[in-house]
Design a protein around this motif. Structure first.
Motif, PDB file in Angstrom:
ATOM      1  N   ASN A 262      -3.802   6.888 -14.268  1.00 46.54           N
ATOM      2  CA  ASN A 262      -4.196   7.120 -12.874  1.00 46.54           C
ATOM      3  C   ASN A 262      -3.455   6.182 -11.922  1.00 46.54           C
ATOM      4  O   ASN A 262      -4.011   5.669 -10.943  1.00 46.54           O
ATOM      5  CB  ASN A 262      -5.719   6.951 -12.707  1.00 46.54           C
ATOM      6  CG  ASN A 262      -6.229   7.576 -11.423  1.00 46.54           C
ATOM      7  OD1 ASN A 262      -5.652   8.538 -10.922  1.00 46.54           O
ATOM      8  ND2 ASN A 262      -7.289   7.032 -10.888  1.00 46.54           N
ATOM      9  N   ILE A 263      -2.170   5.973 -12.188  1.00 46.55           N
ATOM     10  CA  ILE A 263      -1.314   5.158 -11.337  1.00 46.55           C
ATOM     11  C   ILE A 263      -0.557   6.088 -10.397  1.00 46.55           C
ATOM     12  O   ILE A 263      -0.066   7.135 -10.810  1.00 46.55           O
ATOM     13  CB  ILE A 263      -0.327   4.333 -12.181  1.00 46.55           C
ATOM     14  CG1 ILE A 263      -1.092   3.381 -13.110  1.00 46.55           C
ATOM     15  CG2 ILE A 263       0.632   3.548 -11.289  1.00 46.55           C
ATOM     16  CD1 ILE A 263      -0.197   2.673 -14.110  1.00 46.55           C
ATOM     17  N   ARG A 264      -0.459   5.703  -9.140  1.00 45.59           N
ATOM     18  CA  ARG A 264       0.255   6.530  -8.170  1.00 45.59           C
ATOM     19  C   ARG A 264       1.639   5.959  -7.909  1.00 45.59           C
ATOM     20  O   ARG A 264       1.797   4.757  -7.725  1.00 45.59           O
ATOM     21  CB  ARG A 264      -0.526   6.626  -6.857  1.00 45.59           C
ATOM     22  CG  ARG A 264       0.119   7.519  -5.815  1.00 45.59           C
ATOM     23  CD  ARG A 264      -0.883   7.934  -4.759  1.00 45.59           C
ATOM     24  NE  ARG A 264      -1.446   6.811  -4.050  1.00 45.59           N
ATOM     25  CZ  ARG A 264      -0.912   6.277  -2.953  1.00 45.59           C
ATOM     26  NH1 ARG A 264       0.212   6.769  -2.472  1.00 45.59           N
ATOM     27  NH2 ARG A 264      -1.492   5.276  -2.342  1.00 45.59           N
ATOM     28  N   ILE A 265       2.646   6.813  -7.917  1.00 45.00           N
ATOM     29  CA  ILE A 265       4.021   6.400  -7.654  1.00 45.00           C
ATOM     30  C   ILE A 265       4.281   6.450  -6.150  1.00 45.00           C
ATOM     31  O   ILE A 265       4.164   7.506  -5.534  1.00 45.00           O
ATOM     32  CB  ILE A 265       5.019   7.309  -8.389  1.00 45.00           C
ATOM     33  CG1 ILE A 265       4.817   7.217  -9.906  1.00 45.00           C
ATOM     34  CG2 ILE A 265       6.459   6.914  -8.039  1.00 45.00           C
ATOM     35  CD1 ILE A 265       5.706   8.162 -10.690  1.00 45.00           C
ATOM     36  N   LYS A 266       4.618   5.309  -5.578  1.00 49.09           N
ATOM     37  CA  LYS A 266       4.980   5.284  -4.165  1.00 49.09           C
ATOM     38  C   LYS A 266       6.418   5.744  -3.973  1.00 49.09           C
ATOM     39  O   LYS A 266       6.727   6.561  -3.108  1.00 49.09           O
ATOM     40  CB  LYS A 266       4.799   3.878  -3.592  1.00 49.09           C
ATOM     41  CG  LYS A 266       5.185   3.797  -2.118  1.00 49.09           C
ATOM     42  CD  LYS A 266       5.139   2.362  -1.604  1.00 49.09           C
ATOM     43  CE  LYS A 266       5.572   2.318  -0.140  1.00 49.09           C
ATOM     44  NZ  LYS A 266       5.657   0.935   0.379  1.00 49.09           N
ATOM     45  N   SER A 267       7.317   5.217  -4.782  1.00 45.81           N
ATOM     46  CA  SER A 267       8.723   5.608  -4.685  1.00 45.81           C
ATOM     47  C   SER A 267       9.408   5.326  -6.013  1.00 45.81           C
ATOM     48  O   SER A 267       8.955   4.494  -6.801  1.00 45.81           O
ATOM     49  CB  SER A 267       9.429   4.852  -3.557  1.00 45.81           C
ATOM     50  OG  SER A 267       9.487   3.465  -3.837  1.00 45.81           O
ATOM     51  N   VAL A 268      10.498   6.022  -6.250  1.00 43.88           N
ATOM     52  CA  VAL A 268      11.326   5.791  -7.438  1.00 43.88           C
ATOM     53  C   VAL A 268      12.765   6.125  -7.074  1.00 43.88           C
ATOM     54  O   VAL A 268      13.026   7.097  -6.371  1.00 43.88           O
ATOM     55  CB  VAL A 268      10.839   6.651  -8.634  1.00 43.88           C
ATOM     56  CG1 VAL A 268      10.857   8.130  -8.291  1.00 43.88           C
ATOM     57  CG2 VAL A 268      11.698   6.375  -9.865  1.00 43.88           C
TER      58      VAL A 268
END
Length: 227
Positions: A166-172
């Motif tokens: 349940n980790i949200r990716i802000k940017s990659v």
């Protein structure tokens, strides 16, 4: 509506709309000072036109045109929303435009108290709560850098890990470590970690990934596989 009332309402709409727009302008958002002033003044004018038509002709519903303003703001608000990879920008600005239209309608009908109180609440939410939110988010965002020679496999595995935890990716972003020579690709993540997640579990998941050469989490080397 006499001349004084018309001038007062339009000027007040420009003032409160401008205050909200100044905050958005300071945040370098696509809809800033001029846009918010135009939306608020336009909404106030449309509301007054509705009332004027109703009073002059003695017929019609003064709320019909106002309702079209509220629904029509969705198109303008959508234009401020931008999707950049995993990150979404402009939602707050879109919401401020929408509520700005409501404030303008309220001023146009002469509902000064509600409009001014709403403007104060909006400014508090944008300015003070925005700073608090940024401070809280800054503590929750984590930086992860993965070095890999199979970026597709690493990306797939990482997507599965963040979904399960349940980790949200802000940017990659993907870039070579050194473009002058053959070297592993670097996947640079900014992650929004849940408050109840034990980071040790996340680190363990990273260590079990296949295809990685090394991993750096919060500027600390947590994994290094030597050939």
């Amino acid at each position: 509506m006499n001349t004084a009332a018309i001038i007062t309402r339009l000027c007040l709409a420009a003032l409160v709309g401008g205050l909200i727009g100044m905050e958005r302008e300071a945040q370098n958002q696509p809809a800033g000072l001029r846009t918010h002033i135009l939306v608020c003044v336009g909404s106030a004018l449309i509301m007054m036109v509705s009332v004027y038509v109703h009073q002059s002709l003695g017929a019609g519903d003064p709320g019909r045109i106002a309702a079209q303003v509220v629904s029509g703001m969705g198109f303008l608000g959508a234009g401020t929303i931008m999707v950049r990879g995993f990150d979404i920008k402009g939602l707050t600005t879109a919401a401020s435009l929408w509520v700005n239209a409501g404030i303008g309608l309220g001023i146009g009908i002469g509902f000064y108290l509600g409009s001014v109180v709403a403007s104060i609440i909006v400014l508090i939410a944008l300015f003070f709560l925005g700073k608090l939110e940024n401070r809280m988010m800054h503590k929750s965002y984590r930086e992860l850098i993965l070095y890999t020679r199979d970026e597709k496999l690493t990306f797939t595995q990482m997507t599965s890990i963040v979904r399960n935890l349940n980790i949200r990716i802000k940017s990659v972003r993907l870039e070579p470590e050194d473009p002058r020579r053959k070297s592993p690709m670097m996947l640079h993540y900014e992650l929004f970690m849940p408050f109840d997640l034990e980071e040790g579990i996340f680190i363990q998941e990273i260590e079990e990934m296949s295809g990685l050469e090394r991993a750096i989490y919060e500027r600390k080397l947590v994994f290094n596989r030597k050939d």
